[in-house]
Design a protein around this motif. Structure first.
Motif, PDB file in Angstrom:
ATOM      1  N   GLY A   1     -40.805  24.907 -26.613  1.00  0.00           N
ATOM      2  CA  GLY A   1     -39.413  25.006 -26.980  1.00  0.00           C
ATOM      3  C   GLY A   1     -39.166  25.418 -28.417  1.00  0.00           C
ATOM      4  N   ILE A   2     -37.897  25.375 -28.784  1.00  0.00           N
ATOM      5  CA  ILE A   2     -37.464  25.835 -30.105  1.00  0.00           C
ATOM      6  C   ILE A   2     -38.109  25.018 -31.231  1.00  0.00           C
ATOM      7  N   ALA A   3     -38.381  23.725 -30.975  1.00  0.00           N
ATOM      8  CA  ALA A   3     -38.986  22.865 -31.996  1.00  0.00           C
ATOM      9  C   ALA A   3     -40.499  22.756 -31.842  1.00  0.00           C
ATOM     10  N   GLN A   4     -41.060  23.483 -30.864  1.00  0.00           N
ATOM     11  CA  GLN A   4     -42.506  23.488 -30.624  1.00  0.00           C
ATOM     12  C   GLN A   4     -43.061  22.061 -30.542  1.00  0.00           C
ATOM     13  N   ILE A   5     -42.479  21.278 -29.664  1.00  0.00           N
ATOM     14  CA  ILE A   5     -42.895  19.896 -29.449  1.00  0.00           C
ATOM     15  C   ILE A   5     -44.197  19.880 -28.652  1.00  0.00           C
ATOM     16  N   VAL A   6     -45.156  19.131 -29.131  1.00  0.00           N
ATOM     17  CA  VAL A   6     -46.417  18.936 -28.410  1.00  0.00           C
ATOM     18  C   VAL A   6     -46.280  17.602 -27.681  1.00  0.00           C
ATOM     19  N   ARG A   7     -45.946  17.677 -26.402  1.00  0.00           N
ATOM     20  CA  ARG A   7     -45.601  16.467 -25.658  1.00  0.00           C
ATOM     21  C   ARG A   7     -46.753  15.478 -25.501  1.00  0.00           C
ATOM     22  N   ARG A   8     -47.994  15.920 -25.601  1.00  0.00           N
ATOM     23  CA  ARG A   8     -49.091  14.948 -25.493  1.00  0.00           C
ATOM     24  C   ARG A   8     -49.054  13.954 -26.658  1.00  0.00           C
ATOM     25  N   PHE A   9     -48.442  14.352 -27.777  1.00  0.00           N
ATOM     26  CA  PHE A   9     -48.279  13.438 -28.904  1.00  0.00           C
ATOM     27  C   PHE A   9     -47.005  12.603 -28.782  1.00  0.00           C
ATOM     28  N   PHE A  10     -46.078  13.038 -27.920  1.00  0.00           N
ATOM     29  CA  PHE A  10     -44.794  12.361 -27.735  1.00  0.00           C
ATOM     30  C   PHE A  10     -44.531  12.225 -26.238  1.00  0.00           C
ATOM     31  N   PRO A  11     -45.269  11.328 -25.573  1.00  0.00           N
ATOM     32  CA  PRO A  11     -45.221  11.255 -24.116  1.00  0.00           C
ATOM     33  C   PRO A  11     -43.859  10.874 -23.543  1.00  0.00           C
ATOM     34  N   GLY A  12     -42.963  10.334 -24.329  1.00  0.00           N
ATOM     35  CA  GLY A  12     -41.626   9.993 -23.838  1.00  0.00           C
ATOM     36  C   GLY A  12     -40.707  11.188 -23.696  1.00  0.00           C
ATOM     37  N   ILE A  13     -41.126  12.342 -24.215  1.00  0.00           N
ATOM     38  CA  ILE A  13     -40.297  13.549 -24.149  1.00  0.00           C
ATOM     39  C   ILE A  13     -40.668  14.324 -22.891  1.00  0.00           C
ATOM     40  N   THR A  14     -39.657  14.655 -22.104  1.00  0.00           N
ATOM     41  CA  THR A  14     -39.885  15.408 -20.873  1.00  0.00           C
ATOM     42  C   THR A  14     -39.971  16.902 -21.185  1.00  0.00           C
ATOM     43  N   GLU A  15     -40.495  17.655 -20.250  1.00  0.00           N
ATOM     44  CA  GLU A  15     -40.547  19.110 -20.403  1.00  0.00           C
ATOM     45  C   GLU A  15     -39.138  19.677 -20.573  1.00  0.00           C
ATOM     46  N   ALA A  16     -38.201  19.182 -19.765  1.00  0.00           N
ATOM     47  CA  ALA A  16     -36.819  19.668 -19.869  1.00  0.00           C
ATOM     48  C   ALA A  16     -36.254  19.420 -21.264  1.00  0.00           C
ATOM     49  N   GLN A  17     -36.530  18.251 -21.833  1.00  0.00           N
ATOM     50  CA  GLN A  17     -36.040  17.956 -23.182  1.00  0.00           C
ATOM     51  C   GLN A  17     -36.675  18.877 -24.217  1.00  0.00           C
ATOM     52  N   ALA A  18     -37.969  19.126 -24.084  1.00  0.00           N
ATOM     53  CA  ALA A  18     -38.666  19.976 -25.059  1.00  0.00           C
ATOM     54  C   ALA A  18     -38.060  21.373 -25.104  1.00  0.00           C
ATOM     55  N   TYR A  19     -37.597  21.863 -23.979  1.00  0.00           N
ATOM     56  CA  TYR A  19     -37.029  23.211 -23.916  1.00  0.00           C
ATOM     57  C   TYR A  19     -35.507  23.242 -24.083  1.00  0.00           C
ATOM     58  N   ASP A  20     -34.892  22.105 -24.272  1.00  0.00           N
ATOM     59  CA  ASP A  20     -33.432  22.021 -24.431  1.00  0.00           C
ATOM     60  C   ASP A  20     -33.086  21.935 -25.913  1.00  0.00           C
ATOM     61  N   PRO A  21     -32.502  22.992 -26.494  1.00  0.00           N
ATOM     62  CA  PRO A  21     -32.166  22.958 -27.925  1.00  0.00           C
ATOM     63  C   PRO A  21     -31.235  21.797 -28.302  1.00  0.00           C
ATOM     64  N   ALA A  22     -30.364  21.383 -27.384  1.00  0.00           N
ATOM     65  CA  ALA A  22     -29.458  20.269 -27.680  1.00  0.00           C
ATOM     66  C   ALA A  22     -30.221  18.963 -27.897  1.00  0.00           C
ATOM     67  N   PHE A  23     -31.392  18.837 -27.305  1.00  0.00           N
ATOM     68  CA  PHE A  23     -32.260  17.686 -27.554  1.00  0.00           C
ATOM     69  C   PHE A  23     -33.229  17.975 -28.700  1.00  0.00           C
ATOM     70  N   ALA A  24     -33.888  19.123 -28.646  1.00  0.00           N
ATOM     71  CA  ALA A  24     -35.018  19.407 -29.531  1.00  0.00           C
ATOM     72  C   ALA A  24     -34.616  19.572 -30.998  1.00  0.00           C
ATOM     73  N   ILE A  25     -33.482  20.182 -31.270  1.00  0.00           N
ATOM     74  CA  ILE A  25     -33.094  20.401 -32.671  1.00  0.00           C
ATOM     75  C   ILE A  25     -32.791  19.072 -33.372  1.00  0.00           C
ATOM     76  N   PRO A  26     -31.951  18.199 -32.796  1.00  0.00           N
ATOM     77  CA  PRO A  26     -31.759  16.904 -33.463  1.00  0.00           C
ATOM     78  C   PRO A  26     -33.041  16.067 -33.530  1.00  0.00           C
ATOM     79  N   TRP A  27     -33.890  16.197 -32.515  1.00  0.00           N
ATOM     80  CA  TRP A  27     -35.162  15.478 -32.530  1.00  0.00           C
ATOM     81  C   TRP A  27     -36.007  15.934 -33.717  1.00  0.00           C
ATOM     82  N   ALA A  28     -36.103  17.248 -33.923  1.00  0.00           N
ATOM     83  CA  ALA A  28     -36.881  17.789 -35.038  1.00  0.00           C
ATOM     84  C   ALA A  28     -36.290  17.338 -36.377  1.00  0.00           C
ATOM     85  N   ALA A  29     -34.959  17.367 -36.482  1.00  0.00           N
ATOM     86  CA  ALA A  29     -34.309  16.934 -37.723  1.00  0.00           C
ATOM     87  C   ALA A  29     -34.626  15.465 -38.022  1.00  0.00           C
ATOM     88  N   LYS A  30     -34.566  14.632 -36.983  1.00  0.00           N
ATOM     89  CA  LYS A  30     -34.862  13.210 -37.175  1.00  0.00           C
ATOM     90  C   LYS A  30     -36.327  13.008 -37.566  1.00  0.00           C
TER      91      LYS A  30
END
Length: 124
Positions: free
Chosen positions: A23-52
């Motif tokens: 996704g836009i924030a290049q989340i590596v989900r194996r390091f963040f197992p609570g994040i779903t694939e859909a969330q990783a590819y959803d800018p509405a989730f991923a951008i605030p997640w990256a900022a936090k």
């Protein structure tokens, strides 16, 4: 944050990297197992997640926002080492990035310079 996202994914919400980063924030989900694939590819989730994530790391690094940004790419421990060393442009242990060897502090400095230059393109 804009420069970081631009560097990590070229602002492409569908981007997939080699780790696999997603996704836009290049989340590596194996390091963040609570994040779903859909969330990783959803800018509405991923951008605030990256900022936090950057904000949290910045706070842990005595408010050093450059080290907070670097931690997004190299992880907290390396960013902390770079921060405590005074953010030098060279030195540190050798690391492999994309098949090339760098000094860790050199990579940190290069990463920040590219993030800031990408952000500057949108500020002018």
């Amino acid at each position: 944050l804009h420069g970081l996202l631009d560097l990590e994914s070229n602002m492409d919400p569908a981007c997939t990297g080699p780790s696999p980063d997603e996704g836009i924030a290049q989340i590596v989900r194996r390091f963040f197992p609570g994040i779903t694939e859909a969330q990783a590819y959803d800018p509405a989730f991923a951008i605030p997640w990256a900022a936090k994530k950057v904000r949290t790391q910045t706070d842990r690094l005595d408010g050093d926002w450059l080290a907070g940004l670097v931690s997004y790419n190299v992880g907290f421990a390396m960013a902390q080492d770079w921060h405590e060393a005074g953010r030098p442009a060279t030195g540190g242990p050798p690391i492999m990035v994309g098949g090339s060897e760098f000094e860790a502090y050199e990579w940190c400095a290069l990463y920040i310079n590219v993030v800031l230059s990408r952000a500057a393109r949108y500020l002018n």
